[in-house]
Scaffold this motif. Sequence first.
Motif, short mmCIF file in Angstrom:
data_model
loop_
_atom_site.label_atom_id
_atom_site.label_comp_id
_atom_site.label_asym_id
_atom_site.label_seq_id
_atom_site.Cartn_x
_atom_site.Cartn_y
_atom_site.Cartn_z
N LYS A 60 0.73 -1.07 -0.07
CA LYS A 60 0.07 -0.04 -0.11
C LYS A 60 0.87 1.31 -0.09
O LYS A 60 0.77 2.05 -0.71
CB LYS A 60 -1.06 -0.01 1.00
CG LYS A 60 -2.24 -0.48 1.07
CD LYS A 60 -3.28 0.31 0.52
CE LYS A 60 -4.56 -0.43 0.48
NZ LYS A 60 -4.66 -1.43 -0.68
N GLU A 63 2.54 1.76 -3.38
CA GLU A 63 1.65 2.11 -4.61
C GLU A 63 2.16 3.62 -4.94
O GLU A 63 2.64 3.55 -6.35
CB GLU A 63 0.55 1.92 -4.07
CG GLU A 63 -0.51 1.89 -5.08
CD GLU A 63 -1.93 2.05 -4.73
OE1 GLU A 63 -2.22 1.50 -3.69
OE2 GLU A 63 -2.83 1.90 -5.80
N ASP A 118 0.83 -11.68 -11.25
CA ASP A 118 -0.48 -10.74 -11.76
C ASP A 118 -1.41 -11.23 -10.65
O ASP A 118 -2.60 -10.59 -10.94
CB ASP A 118 -0.71 -11.12 -13.17
CG ASP A 118 -0.89 -12.62 -13.51
OD1 ASP A 118 -0.67 -13.45 -12.49
OD2 ASP A 118 -1.40 -12.88 -14.53
N GLU A 120 -3.41 -11.42 -6.94
CA GLU A 120 -3.02 -10.46 -5.79
C GLU A 120 -2.71 -11.53 -4.63
O GLU A 120 -3.94 -11.74 -3.79
CB GLU A 120 -4.07 -9.51 -5.32
CG GLU A 120 -3.93 -8.36 -4.36
CD GLU A 120 -5.16 -7.61 -4.43
OE1 GLU A 120 -5.10 -6.57 -3.39
OE2 GLU A 120 -6.08 -7.43 -5.34
N PHE A 138 -0.41 -3.23 -6.66
CA PHE A 138 -1.29 -2.96 -7.87
C PHE A 138 -1.88 -1.64 -7.52
O PHE A 138 -1.70 -0.94 -6.27
CB PHE A 138 -2.48 -3.96 -7.62
CG PHE A 138 -2.30 -5.36 -8.28
CD1 PHE A 138 -2.64 -5.65 -9.90
CD2 PHE A 138 -1.97 -6.46 -7.55
CE1 PHE A 138 -2.26 -6.73 -9.98
CE2 PHE A 138 -1.59 -7.63 -7.99
CZ PHE A 138 -1.99 -7.72 -9.53
N THR A 139 -2.24 -1.09 -8.68
CA THR A 139 -2.96 0.45 -8.41
C THR A 139 -4.31 0.11 -8.92
O THR A 139 -4.32 -0.58 -10.17
CB THR A 139 -2.03 1.49 -8.88
OG1 THR A 139 -2.70 2.78 -8.68
CG2 THR A 139 -1.85 1.45 -10.56
N SER A 140 -5.11 0.84 -8.55
CA SER A 140 -6.35 1.05 -9.25
C SER A 140 -6.65 2.24 -9.67
O SER A 140 -6.15 3.26 -9.41
CB SER A 140 -7.67 0.99 -8.05
OG SER A 140 -7.49 -0.13 -7.02
N LYS A 141 -7.00 1.93 -11.16
CA LYS A 141 -7.13 3.17 -12.10
C LYS A 141 -8.64 3.12 -12.41
O LYS A 141 -9.12 2.16 -12.83
CB LYS A 141 -6.20 3.04 -13.40
CG LYS A 141 -5.11 3.75 -13.20
CD LYS A 141 -4.14 3.58 -14.45
CE LYS A 141 -2.91 4.41 -14.41
NZ LYS A 141 -2.13 4.34 -15.75
N GLU A 157 -13.77 -0.18 -12.29
CA GLU A 157 -12.22 -0.14 -11.64
C GLU A 157 -11.42 -1.05 -12.34
O GLU A 157 -11.65 -2.42 -12.31
CB GLU A 157 -12.26 -0.26 -10.19
CG GLU A 157 -11.25 0.68 -9.73
CD GLU A 157 -11.29 0.58 -8.10
OE1 GLU A 157 -10.72 1.41 -7.43
OE2 GLU A 157 -12.10 -0.29 -7.62
N LYS A 158 -10.07 -0.68 -12.68
CA LYS A 158 -9.13 -1.74 -13.30
C LYS A 158 -7.92 -1.67 -12.36
O LYS A 158 -7.46 -0.69 -12.03
CB LYS A 158 -8.98 -1.25 -14.65
CG LYS A 158 -8.16 -2.38 -15.40
CD LYS A 158 -7.93 -2.20 -16.67
CE LYS A 158 -6.99 -2.94 -18.00
NZ LYS A 158 -6.47 -3.90 -17.30
N LYS A 159 -7.47 -2.91 -12.28
CA LYS A 159 -6.24 -3.07 -11.29
C LYS A 159 -4.96 -3.07 -12.23
O LYS A 159 -5.03 -4.06 -13.25
CB LYS A 159 -6.14 -4.06 -10.32
CG LYS A 159 -7.28 -3.88 -9.16
CD LYS A 159 -7.16 -4.74 -8.18
CE LYS A 159 -7.97 -4.60 -7.00
NZ LYS A 159 -8.00 -5.72 -6.13
N GLU A 160 -4.03 -2.43 -11.77
CA GLU A 160 -2.90 -2.40 -12.83
C GLU A 160 -1.45 -2.96 -11.92
O GLU A 160 -1.37 -2.48 -10.96
CB GLU A 160 -2.56 -1.35 -13.40
CG GLU A 160 -1.74 -1.25 -14.69
CD GLU A 160 -1.11 0.29 -15.17
OE1 GLU A 160 -0.08 0.41 -15.64
OE2 GLU A 160 -1.89 1.20 -14.95
#
Lengths: 487, 153
Positions: A60, A63, A118, A120, A138-141, A157-160
Amino acid sequence: MTDTFAKKDISFKNRILFAVTIGNLLISIIYTVNSLNIQQAILYSELLKKAQITTQLAAKIGELPLITKNKALLEAEISELKTIPEISFIAFYDSTRTLIINKQQGILPDRSFDENYDKEALSIQEHLNLFDVLYPVFTSKAWEIPGVFDNMPQDTEKKELIGWVRIGFSKNFIQQAQRKLIITTSLISLGFSLIGIFILWQLLTIVTAPLTQLFTAAKNIKQGTYPNSLPVAFNDEIGMLTEEFNRMSDSIRERENMLNQKNNELKQFSYIVSHDLKSPLLTIRGFIGIIEKNIKKGSMESLPEYFNFIYSAVDHMHKLLHELIRVSKLEYTQFNNQIIELREMIQEIQTIFKLPLKQKNISLKISSELATVRGDSLRLREVFQNLIENSIKFMGQQPSRLIEIGIIKQEANNIYYVRDNGIGINPQYQKRIFNIFEQLDNKTEGAGIGLTIVKRIIELHKGRIWVESEEGKGSTFYFTLWETTTS
Amino acid sequence: MGTFFKKSEPINILLIEDNPAHAELIKIVLHENSVKNAITHLADGETAMDYLFKRGNYSDNKNLQQPHLILLDLRLPKIDGLDLLKEIKNSADLKHIPVIILTTSDEEADIAKAYDNHVNSYLVKPLEFEKFSALMTRFGFYWLDSNVFPSKK
């Protein structure tokens, strides 16, 4: 305890103690190993939980710096994490799996990124000294620019994947804790062992004390000293054994005393006999020598006197030998155990002494209470005959002369007595009168053997004889037959 | 055979012996050698005690002289020789008198007890008359001739 002791030397106490100490040690070891295992499991799971939380937290924190690729910020952020003592390294990778930061000197252990890169999920590898935890960052974008569509559903929401965090958690703390545990458990078990041994020692002392006591007493008896009665604390097996031992010890002592007494009597007997038989021999040889000399010189006037000494010495010797044969007969002729009418027997003896009784004006009283007794009639007759004869012999010159024969009835042992009111016996001679060839007065006839024979006969009848006497007032001879010892 | 009467004062011997024949023998053998020595013979321990301690029948006899020497048999009627020896050696008035045991007993225990009670000499009566006579002669030479007695108190 040394390991070179000879088998025989190990006491019961030490054997028990040895066994218990070994047992104690084994239990302590098993207990320690078991505790270690449980503690290890707990510490492991705690460490893993901590690792999981810390790694997720690091992810966290990392990130933002990862997104912005700000290395300085990343370092600043994680410096706080470095204060956690279990952490031995923290490393971050970017999305291309290139190492960005390594907060540790030296090289990180090799780590493959094949799996889970890839997803979590935590990937934990265990090494000798540490857990190597890898976690993707991961980051949420948002799909659209936030704020434009406020009611945009969340699942858009997409996690990258933007990198990885890798943290090493040292096992040192677990190892330290375990060392501590081993020391504490060892100390505790040592303490308990010592207390246990002490208590056991006390208990064993209580148990073995009577045995040790018995052992010492038995050893003493072997060496000829008799212990006093051993104390009996409880009426248990050992108590019973001790009581039995006491009885045994008493009876051995009694028997030894009796043997010693017999032995002394025998010694005294042979001493007296040899002395008394030697005396007349010297007299005979001596006067023969003197007579010879006088004949050579031609002086004859004393010869009859000297011959008289020789004659009486020969007579005396003859008498002694005769009495000795009487004593030995007493020992070796068969003992006839029969029922005797005492009163009748004594009345018969009275007829033998009729003449001297009449001459000396002595009255003889026989108690009507005298009944039957078990014994050898010839021998018991000898007892009464000797005692009556003695009473007549030492009656003295007082006017009313009396001999009484009677019985004192008692619960345990009846006492028979022959009493006279004659001259009596001086107290200092009373113990000697039963000795063989003992004559208080060398003018009286006899060889001094009557009372010796009487005593021996009474002893053959398992009885005792003693005298009570006062000079000038008379003597009483008491005796028992078949005495039962109450012990 | 020589005689012992060199000394001006005759030596008084107290002979305590229950066997009259032995007493006679001793007297004869001693007299053969020396006429001067007076021998008083007593036949039992009690009489000897009375004589020495001036008791009983001897209580009136104040002129009674203490003997120079006591010849004592061991086995005596009434009071035993050893007991008598004990009494003599425990008495302040009598303990200086030499006591010589003359007995048929050669028992070790008797000899030991006699010396424990301070006997001055212990002689065993030999059974052969010649040896007995020789012993008494030697006894005479030594005790009656050579020995010096304390002066009477």
